[in-house]
Design a protein around this motif. Structure first.
Motif, short mmCIF file in Angstrom:
data_model
loop_
_atom_site.label_atom_id
_atom_site.label_comp_id
_atom_site.label_asym_id
_atom_site.label_seq_id
_atom_site.Cartn_x
_atom_site.Cartn_y
_atom_site.Cartn_z
N THR A 5 0.84 -1.19 0.00
CA THR A 5 0.00 0.00 0.00
C THR A 5 0.88 1.25 0.00
O THR A 5 2.05 1.18 -0.34
CB THR A 5 -0.97 -0.03 1.21
N ARG A 6 0.34 2.36 0.39
CA ARG A 6 1.07 3.63 0.47
C ARG A 6 1.21 4.02 1.94
O ARG A 6 0.47 3.56 2.80
CB ARG A 6 0.31 4.73 -0.26
N PHE A 7 2.14 4.95 2.17
CA PHE A 7 2.30 5.45 3.53
C PHE A 7 2.80 6.88 3.50
O PHE A 7 3.29 7.37 2.47
CB PHE A 7 3.23 4.55 4.35
N VAL A 8 2.62 7.56 4.63
CA VAL A 8 3.12 8.91 4.84
C VAL A 8 3.79 8.94 6.21
O VAL A 8 3.55 8.06 7.04
CB VAL A 8 2.00 9.98 4.78
N ILE A 9 4.62 9.95 6.42
CA ILE A 9 5.34 10.07 7.68
C ILE A 9 5.06 11.44 8.29
O ILE A 9 5.13 12.47 7.60
CB ILE A 9 6.86 9.90 7.47
N GLY A 10 4.76 11.42 9.58
CA GLY A 10 4.62 12.65 10.35
C GLY A 10 5.66 12.65 11.45
O GLY A 10 5.79 11.67 12.19
N VAL A 11 6.42 13.72 11.54
CA VAL A 11 7.44 13.83 12.60
C VAL A 11 6.87 14.75 13.68
O VAL A 11 6.53 15.90 13.41
CB VAL A 11 8.77 14.38 12.05
N THR A 12 6.73 14.20 14.88
CA THR A 12 6.13 14.93 15.99
C THR A 12 7.20 15.45 16.95
O THR A 12 8.36 15.04 16.88
CB THR A 12 5.15 14.02 16.77
N HIS A 13 6.81 16.32 17.82
CA HIS A 13 7.65 16.87 18.90
C HIS A 13 8.88 17.63 18.37
O HIS A 13 9.88 17.73 19.08
CB HIS A 13 8.07 15.77 19.89
N MET A 14 8.78 18.17 17.18
CA MET A 14 9.90 18.97 16.67
C MET A 14 10.01 20.30 17.41
O MET A 14 11.07 20.93 17.39
CB MET A 14 9.78 19.18 15.16
N ASP A 15 8.94 20.70 18.10
CA ASP A 15 8.99 21.90 18.92
C ASP A 15 9.91 21.69 20.13
O ASP A 15 10.57 22.61 20.59
CB ASP A 15 7.59 22.32 19.38
N LYS A 16 10.00 20.46 20.62
CA LYS A 16 10.87 20.12 21.75
C LYS A 16 12.29 19.81 21.29
O LYS A 16 13.24 20.01 22.03
CB LYS A 16 10.33 18.90 22.50
N ALA A 17 12.39 19.24 20.09
CA ALA A 17 13.70 18.80 19.57
C ALA A 17 13.72 19.05 18.06
O ALA A 17 13.26 18.20 17.29
CB ALA A 17 13.93 17.33 19.88
N PRO A 18 14.21 20.19 17.63
CA PRO A 18 14.18 20.51 16.20
C PRO A 18 15.16 19.70 15.34
O PRO A 18 15.05 19.69 14.11
CB PRO A 18 14.53 22.00 16.16
N ASN A 19 16.11 19.04 15.99
CA ASN A 19 17.08 18.24 15.24
C ASN A 19 16.92 16.77 15.58
O ASN A 19 16.71 16.44 16.74
CB ASN A 19 18.51 18.70 15.56
N PRO A 20 17.01 15.91 14.59
CA PRO A 20 17.32 16.18 13.20
C PRO A 20 16.12 16.82 12.50
O PRO A 20 14.98 16.56 12.83
CB PRO A 20 17.61 14.80 12.62
N ARG A 37 -5.14 16.13 9.47
CA ARG A 37 -5.92 16.04 8.22
C ARG A 37 -5.02 16.25 7.01
O ARG A 37 -5.22 15.61 5.98
CB ARG A 37 -7.08 17.03 8.25
N THR A 38 -4.02 17.11 7.13
CA THR A 38 -3.06 17.29 6.04
C THR A 38 -2.31 15.99 5.78
O THR A 38 -2.11 15.58 4.63
CB THR A 38 -2.07 18.43 6.37
N LEU A 39 -1.92 15.32 6.83
CA LEU A 39 -1.23 14.04 6.71
C LEU A 39 -2.13 13.01 6.02
O LEU A 39 -1.69 12.31 5.10
CB LEU A 39 -0.81 13.57 8.10
#
Length: 185
Positions: free
Chosen positions: A117-132, A162-164
């Motif tokens: 099938t297909r997939f997408v990725i969401g990276v969370t908590h970048m506000d706490k840890a912007p790197n990587p 919803r964007t994801l």
């Protein structure tokens, strides 16, 4: 009446339970238990079987949302929950000690579903840890020959989630002109 199934997966603390709750049009079903292992250092409770919610698209169509447990010891549930899914959402917690390793681990763990099938990725908590940053994620994905949408998201944000989902649906059917009510931005 059409029913579709999307699975939301990722490591402990990435926001899977929150994402299902954020997107669901019904009261979500959660199978949280008090964390009794090293998970307790990150959060008080953890999912032990699944989370379930339903997104109503109108016209009798629904998207059933299943959140997997994040702990590897519950990995037997991953394959069960993925049976018959049309797409996969992988959430990665950027504040964990090795989020890029988490990405690689979950890509390998879900390779069968990803191939089907297909997939997408969401990276969370970048506000706490912007790197990587997202470019590092793209670098790994390119090395593994995955051309997949990846976004910085807050699992509490309905607009982000919803964007994801919209990106996932567009990757499943690039001809979509108007998304269903349930996934409008």
């Amino acid at each position: 009446m059409s029913n579709h199934k999307i699975v939301i997966t990722g490591p402990v603390g990435a926001g899977k339970t929150t994402a299902v709750s954020t997107l669901s049009d019904i009261e979500p079903v959660q199978t949280d238990a008090v964390a009794s292992d090293m998970t307790a250092q990150r959060k008080r409770t953890t999912t032990v079987a699944m989370d379930y919610g339903r997104l109503d698209l109108g016209g009798g169509e629904h998207v059933h949302l299943y959140g997997t447990p994040g702990q590897e010891r519950f990995d037997f549930m991953w394959e069960i929950l993925c049976e018959g899914c049309i797409g996969l959402v992988l959430l990665v917690d950027n504040s964990r000690p090795a989020p890029l390793n988490d990405l690689s681990f979950f890509l390998k763990s879900f390779v069968r579903q990803i191939r089907q099938t297909r997939f997408v990725i969401g990276v969370t908590h970048m506000d706490k840890a912007p790197n990587p940053g997202l470019p590092k994620y793209h670098e790994i994905l390119n090395k593994l020959e995955f051309n997949v949408p990846i976004f910085e998201v807050d699992a509490r944000s309905e607009a982000d989630m919803r964007t994801l989902l919209k990106a996932l649906l567009y990757s499943l059917d690039p001809g979509l002109m108007e998304p269903a009510r349930g996934v409008q931005a």
